[in-house]
Design an enzyme around this catalytic site. Structure first.
Site, mmCIF file in Angstrom:
data_model
loop_
_atom_site.group_PDB
_atom_site.id
_atom_site.type_symbol
_atom_site.label_atom_id
_atom_site.label_comp_id
_atom_site.label_asym_id
_atom_site.label_seq_id
_atom_site.Cartn_x
_atom_site.Cartn_y
_atom_site.Cartn_z
ATOM 1 N N SER A 11 -3.810 -24.535 7.975
ATOM 2 C CA SER A 11 -4.013 -24.022 6.624
ATOM 3 C C SER A 11 -2.997 -22.916 6.366
ATOM 4 C CB SER A 11 -5.462 -23.536 6.471
ATOM 5 O OG SER A 11 -5.735 -23.204 5.131
ATOM 6 N N HIS A 38 -3.981 -27.751 4.345
ATOM 7 C CA HIS A 38 -4.601 -27.413 3.060
ATOM 8 C C HIS A 38 -3.504 -27.164 2.031
ATOM 9 C CE1 HIS A 38 -8.474 -25.931 5.215
ATOM 10 N NE2 HIS A 38 -8.493 -27.225 4.989
ATOM 11 N N ASP A 131 -12.728 -24.555 8.256
ATOM 12 C CA ASP A 131 -12.520 -26.003 8.243
ATOM 13 C C ASP A 131 -11.877 -26.405 9.572
ATOM 14 O OD1 ASP A 131 -12.517 -28.596 7.296
ATOM 15 O OD2 ASP A 131 -10.671 -28.366 6.126
#
Length: 191
Positions: A11, A38, A131
């Site tokens: 991310s 992401h 996540d």
């Protein structure tokens, strides 16, 4: 153990991490790599072109029903969850966000764990959400190899720290040491 695929979740700070990774992985690297980074909902794929310019490997967005092939790097397209079917093809969905993200690392990791069982390597890199934690847990449950970036070396420590707090990952390494381990594992797979 012969590993058939590598899944990577990344991310914030991910672009820098991937530039380093793909400049160091050799062109002989065979194990397919599947990545969720992401992204903004409307990201274009210009950053994939930038990575390809630095990489020895072929990097592309994953396509619906595409068969996963050795020697390729696949990246989840923006605003789609990327799943791996049991026949080792991709499936794209616009299901609800998971952990506020679509694509979600957990969705990729959990489907990959079911498809590859203990022949999967899961890697959590820099990021500022949790996540990937549930997904890496699932990879561990199936007997796959689990790796987290050492939070002290990550641009954003939260995501790897979350994974490390949730399970006993097999390796906690700097990005460079993760790359070395992946190269060593790939060589063992293909000798």
């Amino acid at each position: 153990m012969k590993y058939e695929a590598i899944v990577i979740g990344v991310s914030s700070g991910g672009m820098n991490a991937m530039k380093v990774m793909f400049s160091l992985l050799p062109k002989e690297f065979k194990t397919p790599i599947i990545i969720v980074q992401h992204l903004g909902e409307y990201s274009d794929n210009y950053w994939i072109k930038l990575l390809n310019d630095k990489s020895n490997l072929s990097i592309k967005e994953a396509d619906e029903k595409e068969k996963i092939e050795n020697g390729n790097v696949y990246i989840a397209p923006p605003n789609y969850h990327l799943m791996i079917e049991r026949d080792k093809t991709f499936s794209l969905t616009v299901d609800e966000r998971v952990n506020y993200a679509r694509p979600s690392i957990d969705v990729l990791f959990e489907s990959a764990a079911e498809a590859y069982k203990n022949k999967l390597i899961g890697v959590i890199l820099t990021g500022s959400s949790s996540d990937g934690t549930a997904g890496i847990k699932k990879i561990k449950e199936y007997g796959g190899l689990t790796i987290a970036q050492d939070p002290k070396t990550a641009e954003s420590a939260y995501m790897p720290a979350s994974a490390i707090a949730a399970i006993k990952v097999d390796y906690i390494l700097s990005l460079e040491d993760i790359i070395d381990l992946l190269i060593k594992t790939d060589k063992q797979n293909n000798t």
